[in-house]
Design a protein around this motif. Structure first.
Motif, mmCIF file in Angstrom:
data_model
loop_
_atom_site.group_PDB
_atom_site.id
_atom_site.type_symbol
_atom_site.label_atom_id
_atom_site.label_comp_id
_atom_site.label_asym_id
_atom_site.label_seq_id
_atom_site.Cartn_x
_atom_site.Cartn_y
_atom_site.Cartn_z
ATOM 1 N N PRO A 85 0.831 -1.211 0.000
ATOM 2 C CA PRO A 85 0.000 0.000 0.000
ATOM 3 C C PRO A 85 0.865 1.261 0.000
ATOM 4 C CG PRO A 85 -0.765 -1.583 1.638
ATOM 5 C CD PRO A 85 0.550 -2.090 1.141
ATOM 6 N N ALA A 86 0.285 2.333 -0.506
ATOM 7 C CA ALA A 86 1.011 3.600 -0.546
ATOM 8 C C ALA A 86 1.481 3.985 0.846
ATOM 9 C CB ALA A 86 0.104 4.696 -1.113
ATOM 10 N N GLY A 87 2.732 4.413 0.934
ATOM 11 C CA GLY A 87 3.298 4.816 2.216
ATOM 12 C C GLY A 87 3.979 3.694 2.959
ATOM 13 N N SER A 88 3.821 2.439 2.482
ATOM 14 C CA SER A 88 4.464 1.294 3.145
ATOM 15 C C SER A 88 5.852 1.062 2.554
ATOM 16 C CB SER A 88 3.618 0.027 2.978
ATOM 17 O OG SER A 88 2.334 0.192 3.525
ATOM 18 N N GLU A 89 6.706 0.511 3.356
ATOM 19 C CA GLU A 89 8.053 0.196 2.901
ATOM 20 C C GLU A 89 7.983 -0.994 1.934
ATOM 21 O OE1 GLU A 89 12.100 1.100 2.850
ATOM 22 O OE2 GLU A 89 10.483 2.097 3.965
ATOM 23 N N PRO A 90 8.527 -0.866 0.722
ATOM 24 C CA PRO A 90 8.469 -1.988 -0.224
ATOM 25 C C PRO A 90 9.319 -3.162 0.234
ATOM 26 C CG PRO A 90 9.890 -0.248 -1.070
ATOM 27 C CD PRO A 90 9.224 0.307 0.160
ATOM 28 N N VAL A 91 8.926 -4.341 -0.178
ATOM 29 C CA VAL A 91 9.678 -5.555 0.143
ATOM 30 C C VAL A 91 10.831 -5.680 -0.840
ATOM 31 C CG1 VAL A 91 9.567 -8.068 0.303
ATOM 32 C CG2 VAL A 91 7.646 -6.690 1.088
ATOM 33 N N THR A 92 12.012 -5.916 -0.349
ATOM 34 C CA THR A 92 13.170 -6.041 -1.236
ATOM 35 C C THR A 92 13.132 -7.387 -1.959
ATOM 36 O OG1 THR A 92 14.588 -7.074 0.428
ATOM 37 C CG2 THR A 92 14.520 -4.650 0.378
#
Length: 313
Positions: free
Chosen positions: A171-178
Motif C-alpha cells: 500500500p502507498a506509504g508502506s516500505e516496499p519488500v526487497t
C-alpha cells in the motif's frame, strides 16, 4: 378307487397339452413377434446412429468455437495489458488450465512477474500449526511485520497474507519488500514443499490471477474449500484479483465468491477458464480490474452476470 396308473395318465395328458400349446403358439406368433422385434432393433440402431452423429457434431462445434476464440484473442488482446505486472497463483484444483490462462495474459502483453503453484500440502488442514509457525519465521527478514498478519489461528490465511505481501505491491506509504526478502519468503515455503515457483519472481505485481477448479470431495473438503476462500480474501486485500475457475457449483471458489455480496464487489470470477473462451474472458476481466477498478462475474454458469465484460472503447 383312483389308482396310480390314473395319476400317471392324467399328468401325461397335462404335459402333452402344454407341449402342444407351446408348439401351436410359437408357430402362430413366430412371424408377428419376430417382425416386431426386428423393427424395434432397427429403430434402436437408427436412434443410436443419430445420437452418435449428434455427439460428433457437438464435439466439432466445440472445436470450432475454441478455434474461433483463439483467433479472436489474436485480434482483441494484444496490447491490452502492456506494462501491467501480473502474478499467477495456481491452486491444486486449477493446474490443468493454468498454462492456457498464462498464454492469454502474455498475448495481451502482461508482464508475468511469476507463477506460484500452491501444493496440496498448503491446503491440507493437518498442516495448520506448521503454516502458522512458518509464517512467523519466514516473515522475520522482510518488511512485513508479523504483527500485521492475521491472528485468528488459521494457518492458510496467515501464510496467504504473508505471500500476498511479498508478491503484490505494498500500500502507498508502506516500505516496499526487497527482492532478497521476497526470495527468502518464497524459499521458506518452497523448501517446505508448500509451493513451487515455476520461475524466479522478478518483481511485485499489481494484480493476481488465481487459477482454481472444481470443489474438493474428500473427507476434508469443507475445510479445504474454506482455505481457498481465505487465500482469495488475503490477495484481494492487497491488489486486484481475478479467479479463473472451472464451474460455479458444489461449493468451489467461484461459487463462494459469487454467493458473497462483499467479495463479489471486488473479486472477478470466470467459471469456464478451462476453455479457450474462458481464458480469453479471464484476460479481459483483468483488464477491467486494472483499468476500471471494477469486478464482474463472467462465464456460462447460471449465476454469471454475462459471458464477457463490457470494456470502454
Amino acid at each position: 378307487m383312483i389308482n396310480f396308473r390314473y395319476h400317471v395318465v392324467s399328468l401325461t395328458a397335462v404335459f402333452l397339452a402344454l407341449a402342444i400349446g407351446l408348439v401351436v403358439g410359437t408357430a402362430a406368433l413366430n412371424g408377428p413377434v419376430a417382425d416386431s422385434l426386428k423393427e424395434t432393433v432397427n429403430s434402436l440402431r437408427k436412434d443410436n446412429q443419430q445420437m452418435r452423429q449428434a455427439v460428433q457434431n457437438m464435439q466439432r462445434e466445440l472445436e470450432l468455437e475454441e478455434e474461433y476464440a483463439a483467433e479472436m484473442a489474436q485480434v482483441i488482446l494484444p496490447g491490452k495489458l502492456s506494462g501491467k505486472r501480473v502474478v499467477v497463483l495456481s491452486l491444486p484444483t486449477g493446474r490443468d488450465h493454468t498454462e492456457g490462462v498464462i498464454k492469454m495474459l502474455q498475448l495481451a502483453g502482461a508482464d508475468i512477474t511469476g507463477r506460484i503453484d500452491l501444493q496440496d500440502k498448503f491446503i491440507n488442514p493437518e498442516n495448520n500449526n506448521n503454516l502458522l509457525e512458518l509464517a512467523v519465521t519466514a516473515a522475520r527478514p522482510t518488511g512485513a511485520p508479523t504483527s500485521g498478519l492475521p491472528g485468528n489461528g488459521h494457518g492458510v490465511e496467515t501464510s496467504s497474507a504473508l505471500l500476498a505481501t511479498v508478491l503484490l505491491d505494498r500500500p502507498a506509504g508502506s516500505e516496499p519488500v526487497t527482492e532478497a526478502d521476497r526470495r527468502a519468503v518464497l524459499a521458506a515455503y518452497s523448501n517446505a514443499n508448500y509451493l513451487t515457483a515455476a520461475d524466479r519472481v522478478t518483481a511485485a505485481a499489481e494484480a493476481v490471477v488465481l487459477v482454481s477448479g472444481q470443489p474438493y470431495v474428500d473427507k476434508d473438503s469443507a475445510k479445504k474449500d474454506e482455505s481457498l476462500v481465505k487465500i482469495a480474501e488475503q490477495f484481494d486485500r492487497t491488489g486486484g484479483i481475478v479467479v479463473a475457475g472451472n464451474g460455479s457449483a458444489g461449493g468451489n471458489l467461484v461459487a463462494f465468491v459469487r454467493g458473497d455480496a462483499v467479495l463479489a464487489q471486488t473479486i472477478s470470477t470466470i467459471d469456464n477458464a478451462n476453455t479457450v473462451q474462458g481464458q480469453l474472458v479471464t484476460t479481459l476481466a483483468l483488464v477491467q480490474q486494472l483499468t476500471e477498478r471494477k469486478a464482474g462475474q463472467y462465464g456460462v454458469g447460471d449465476n454469471a452476470a454475462s459471458l464477457v465484460p463490457r470494456l470502454p472503447q
